[in-house]
Scaffold this active site. Sequence first.
Site, short mmCIF file in Angstrom:
data_model
loop_
_atom_site.label_atom_id
_atom_site.label_comp_id
_atom_site.label_asym_id
_atom_site.label_seq_id
_atom_site.Cartn_x
_atom_site.Cartn_y
_atom_site.Cartn_z
N HIS A 37 -16.17 2.41 14.35
CA HIS A 37 -16.42 1.70 13.10
C HIS A 37 -15.08 1.54 12.39
O HIS A 37 -14.08 2.13 12.80
CB HIS A 37 -17.39 2.49 12.21
CG HIS A 37 -16.83 3.82 11.80
ND1 HIS A 37 -16.98 4.95 12.57
CD2 HIS A 37 -16.08 4.18 10.74
CE1 HIS A 37 -16.34 5.96 11.99
NE2 HIS A 37 -15.78 5.51 10.87
N HIS A 121 -8.23 -0.01 10.08
CA HIS A 121 -8.10 0.28 11.50
C HIS A 121 -9.41 0.86 12.03
O HIS A 121 -10.24 1.32 11.25
CB HIS A 121 -6.95 1.27 11.77
CG HIS A 121 -7.20 2.62 11.19
ND1 HIS A 121 -6.98 2.91 9.85
CD2 HIS A 121 -7.68 3.76 11.75
CE1 HIS A 121 -7.30 4.18 9.63
NE2 HIS A 121 -7.74 4.72 10.75
#
Length: 189
Positions: A37, A121
């Site tokens: 995620h 990220h």
Amino acid sequence: MARLFFALEIPAPVKKGLLNVAAPVAGAKWQHASQLHLTLLFLGNVDRESLPEISSALKELPLAGFELEVRGVGCFGRPETPRNVWAGVCPEPPVVALHGILKERLGHLGFHFEKRPFRPHITLARFRKQRGSVAGVLAAHREGCFGAFLVEEFVLLESTQGGSGSVYTVVERFPLANSLDETADSHQR
């Protein structure tokens, strides 16, 4: 109390490509597909009674959905002694804007957040004490493209410890304004 954070979910085709980055590196704990995620904002331990107030603060955000491409691999720390390996996203500005609005609205509710600048990220691997070099992984995937997808919502996730690492459960979904004229095909990329 629940350990909560906001995130963007990653579609299965993109996850498949990201899982191919995994390589045998000393000390690397590679994430499972269910763990991939993009963290938007970490709340920490929160009383469940606060959930309606959190939900109310995040209704009707003034942000439209956007296209996001998952591209490139890097690491935090030096490649010889990394803290983690991550995949980047572009463009970053809409993700940073979403992070900023979440931080602002939840800051008004008394939440406190880390001071480090936000860098969007997707964590691919974490390292504890023993850290092998990821220079080869970075060289092989630095310019890799893992796919693109339309971001139409973000989620509030609860993190619990499981036998093979953290398990994430969706607590609530928050839609973004739908102002993009995209076809259903954009979900399949």
